[in-house]
Write an enzyme that holds these catalytic residues in place. Structure first.
Site, short mmCIF file in Angstrom:
data_model
loop_
_atom_site.label_atom_id
_atom_site.label_comp_id
_atom_site.label_asym_id
_atom_site.label_seq_id
_atom_site.Cartn_x
_atom_site.Cartn_y
_atom_site.Cartn_z
N HIS A 200 0.80 -1.23 0.00
CA HIS A 200 0.00 0.00 0.00
C HIS A 200 0.83 1.27 0.00
O HIS A 200 0.31 2.37 -0.13
CB HIS A 200 -0.95 0.03 1.21
CG HIS A 200 -0.24 0.33 2.50
ND1 HIS A 200 0.39 -0.64 3.22
CD2 HIS A 200 -0.03 1.49 3.14
CE1 HIS A 200 0.96 -0.09 4.26
NE2 HIS A 200 0.73 1.20 4.25
C1 UD1 Z 1 -1.95 4.89 6.31
C2 UD1 Z 1 -0.67 5.24 7.06
C3 UD1 Z 1 0.29 4.08 6.95
C4 UD1 Z 1 -0.36 2.78 7.39
C5 UD1 Z 1 -1.62 2.57 6.58
C6 UD1 Z 1 -2.35 1.29 6.95
C7 UD1 Z 1 -0.02 7.65 7.07
C8 UD1 Z 1 0.96 8.61 6.52
N1 UD1 Z 1 0.00 6.42 6.50
O1 UD1 Z 1 -1.60 4.78 4.93
O2 UD1 Z 1 1.41 4.33 7.79
O3 UD1 Z 1 0.55 1.70 7.19
O4 UD1 Z 1 -2.49 3.68 6.78
O5 UD1 Z 1 -3.43 1.04 6.09
O6 UD1 Z 1 -0.76 7.98 7.96
N2 UD1 Z 1 -8.77 5.07 1.72
C9 UD1 Z 1 -10.01 4.50 1.55
N3 UD1 Z 1 -10.71 4.19 2.67
C10 UD1 Z 1 -10.25 4.41 3.92
C11 UD1 Z 1 -8.99 5.02 4.07
C12 UD1 Z 1 -8.25 5.33 2.97
O7 UD1 Z 1 -10.47 4.27 0.45
O8 UD1 Z 1 -10.95 4.07 4.89
C13 UD1 Z 1 -7.98 5.40 0.53
C14 UD1 Z 1 -8.17 6.82 0.09
O9 UD1 Z 1 -8.23 6.85 -1.29
C15 UD1 Z 1 -6.89 7.49 0.57
C16 UD1 Z 1 -5.88 6.37 0.48
O10 UD1 Z 1 -6.62 5.19 0.76
O11 UD1 Z 1 -6.55 8.60 -0.18
C17 UD1 Z 1 -4.75 6.50 1.45
O12 UD1 Z 1 -5.23 6.59 2.79
P1 UD1 Z 1 -4.34 7.27 3.94
O13 UD1 Z 1 -4.93 7.06 5.26
O14 UD1 Z 1 -4.01 8.63 3.53
O15 UD1 Z 1 -2.99 6.45 3.88
P2 UD1 Z 1 -2.73 4.89 3.82
O16 UD1 Z 1 -2.09 4.61 2.51
O17 UD1 Z 1 -3.91 4.05 4.21
#
Ligand code: UD1
Length: 369
Positions: A200
Site C-alpha cells: 500500500h
Molecule cells: C496509512 C498510514 C500508513 C499505514 C496505513 C495502513 C499515514 C501517513 N499512513 O496509509 O502508515 O501503514 O495507513 O493502512 O498515515 N482510503 C479509503 N478508505 C479508507 C482510508 C483510505 O479508500 O478508509 C484510501 C483513500 O483513497 C486514501 C488512500 O486510501 O486517499 C490513502 O489513505 P491514507 O490514510 O491517507 O494512507 P494509507 O495509505 O492508508
C-alpha cells in the site's frame, strides 16, 4: 487521572485494543478519539468489532486528503477536543498522520504526550511515517519503546533516559491474545501452499513500473500468492490499467481487505510474507513465517537482526530469487524478542501511574544537550 487515547488508521486500532482493556481493568478514566483517517468499514469498524474496542467517545471524521490537509484538519479538531476537557496525558500509537496531528495539538496546549512504539527509525525522511515518528518522539514526554534498538535510537537523538521505557511490542500483545481466535478466510478454499502479499505504500503503488515489477516477481513463484488489496492500491491498479495484467497471472489471487482475525490466519499459515507494511513484518516474525520486505529500508530492524526478514526492494529477479530460497526452506528459525508478550499494555500504564511526576511539558527543551 484522565487519559485521552487517539486512533486514526487500521494499524492504530490493533495497537490500542489491549491498552483500552487494560485501562478499564486498572480503573483509569479515559476517552477514545477516532480521527476518521480510515473510515471504510473494512479498514475501521470491522477492527473495532473484532478486537472488542469500545466505540470512540469522539469521532472527528477527518477522512482522506493530502498529508497537509489530513494532518491540518486533525490538528484543528483535536485542539477543540483537548480544550473541552482536562486531560493529564494524550496517548498516541504508531506513526500515521493522526499520531502526528494529535501529538502536536496536545503539546501546544501543554498537555504531555505518551508515544507507544517510540524510537523506530528507517532513517529515510522521504517516508511520511519516518517524518511522523521523528516529530512525535521529539515532542513526547513519555516514550514507550518496543525494542532495545529503538531505545538506542532515542538516546542517540538526545532524549532523556528517564523518559524512555522499554516496554515491548503492543501489536504483539494483541496478536498473542487473539491467536486462538484466528478465522480461516474463504479465499483459502481449494488452496494448498500459498504466500501472502500486502502492498500500500505510495512509493510502490503510485509508480506503475514498480508496482508491475513487484507483481511479476511475486507471480513467478511456484505457489499462489494471496493479495488482500488496500483501497489505495485498488485505485492505483485501476488508474495504471494493471487490473487486466493481474487477472492474466492466475498465480496472484486478489481479494478485499481481510478482517484482523482472517488476516492473521492467512499470515500464520503462509509459506512466506511479501509486504511493504511495517506491522506485517513483525506479525510474520511472531507467526514464524519468513518475510520479504518490498522496500529499501525498514524501521523494524529487529526483524532483520533476527533473520526473520530480508529487504528485497522492488526488483522482479531479486523477489523471485528470494521467494525460491524461502520455498526451498533455506532459512533458520528465530526466537521472539524480549518483552514481545501479553503484558505490554500493563507495563505502559504502570509506567504512567508510577511516574506521574513526569506528566508535564517542561519549560526547558525536552532534549538533553
Ligand atoms: C496509512 C498510514 C500508513 C499505514 C496505513 C495502513 C499515514 C501517513 N499512513 O496509509 O502508515 O501503514 O495507513 O493502512 O498515515 N482510503 C479509503 N478508505 C479508507 C482510508 C483510505 O479508500 O478508509 C484510501 C483513500 O483513497 C486514501 C488512500 O486510501 O486517499 C490513502 O489513505 P491514507 O490514510 O491517507 O494512507 P494509507 O495509505 O492508508
Amino acid at each position: 487521572m484522565k487519559v485521552l487515547t487517539v486512533v486514526g488508521a487500521r494499524p492504530n486500532f490493533v495497537k490500542v485494543a489491549p491498552l483500552v482493556k487494560q485501562m478499564e481493568k486498572m480503573g483509569i478514566d479515559f476517552d477514545l478519539v477516532h480521527t476518521g483517517q480510515h473510515y471504510d468499514r473494512e479498514l475501521s469498524k470491522d477492527f473495532f468489532d473484532q478486537l472488542e474496542i469500545p466505540d470512540p467517545n469522539i469521532y472527528l471524521g477527518v477522512g482522506s486528503g493530502t498529508h497537509g490537509v489530513q494532518t491540518g484538519k486533525t490538528m484543528m479538531k483535536m485542539e477543540e477536543v483537548l480544550m473541552a476537557d482536562s486531560y493529564d496525558i494524550v496517548l498516541v500509537v504508531g506513526d500515521v498522520n493522526s499520531t502526528l496531528a494529535a501529538s502536536i495539538a496536545a503539546v501546544k496546549l501543554q498537555i504531555p504526550v505518551g508515544h507507544i512504539e517510540a524510537g523506530y527509525r528507517s532513517f529515510d525522511m522521504q517516508m511520511p511515517e519516518e517524518v511522523n515518528r521523528v516529530l512525535v518522539d521529539r515532542v513526547s514526554q513519555l516514550l514507550f519503546a518496543p525494542t532495545e534498538n529503538s531505545v538506542l535510537n532515542l538516546l542517540n537523538e538526545g532524549i532523556d533516559k528517564e523518559r524512555t521505557f522499554l516496554v515491548g511490542n503492543i501489536m504483539v500483545e494483541t496478536l498473542l491474545k487473539n491467536i486462538h481466535r484466528m478465522e480461516r478466510p474463504e479465499v483459502l478454499d481449494d488452496i494448498g501452499d500459498y504466500m501472502v502479499l500486502t502492498l500500500h505504500r505510495a512509493e510502490n503503488t503510485d509508480d506503475r513500473n514498480r508496482l508491475l515489477s513487484i507483481l511479476k516477481g511475486a507471480g513467478n513463484s511456484d505457489v499462489p500468492v494471496i493479495f488482500p488489496v488496500h483501497p489505495r492500491t485498488k485505485e492505483k491498479l485501476r488508474s495504471h490499467g494493471i487490473n487486466g495484467e493481474l487477472e492474466k497471472n492466475k498465480n496472484i489471487i486478489y481479494t478485499k481487505p481481510l478482517t484482523y482475525l482472517e488476516f492473521q490466519y492467512l499470515l500464520a499459515h503462509s509459506k512466506c510474507a511479501l509486504t511493504d507494511s511495517g506491522g506485517v513484518q513483525e506479525e510474520a516474525m511472531v507467526h514464524k513465517v519468513p518475510c520479504l520486505t518490498l522496500r529499501k529500508n525498514t524501521e523494524r530492524m529487529i526483524t532483520m537482526q533476527y533473520g526473520a526478514n530480508k529487504l528485497v526492494g522492488t526488483d522482479t529477479c531479486l523477489i523471485s530469487t528470494e521467494i525460491g530460497r524461502i520455498l526451498r526452506g533455506e532459512y533458520k528459525a528465530w526466537p521472539i524478542p524480549p518483552f514481545w508478550d501479553k503484558r505490554v499494555s500493563k507495563r505502559i500504564l504502570s509506567c504512567i501511574v508510577d511516574h506521574q511526576e513526569l506528566l508535564f511539558v517542561p519549560t526547558s527543551d525536552l532534549i538533553t544537550q
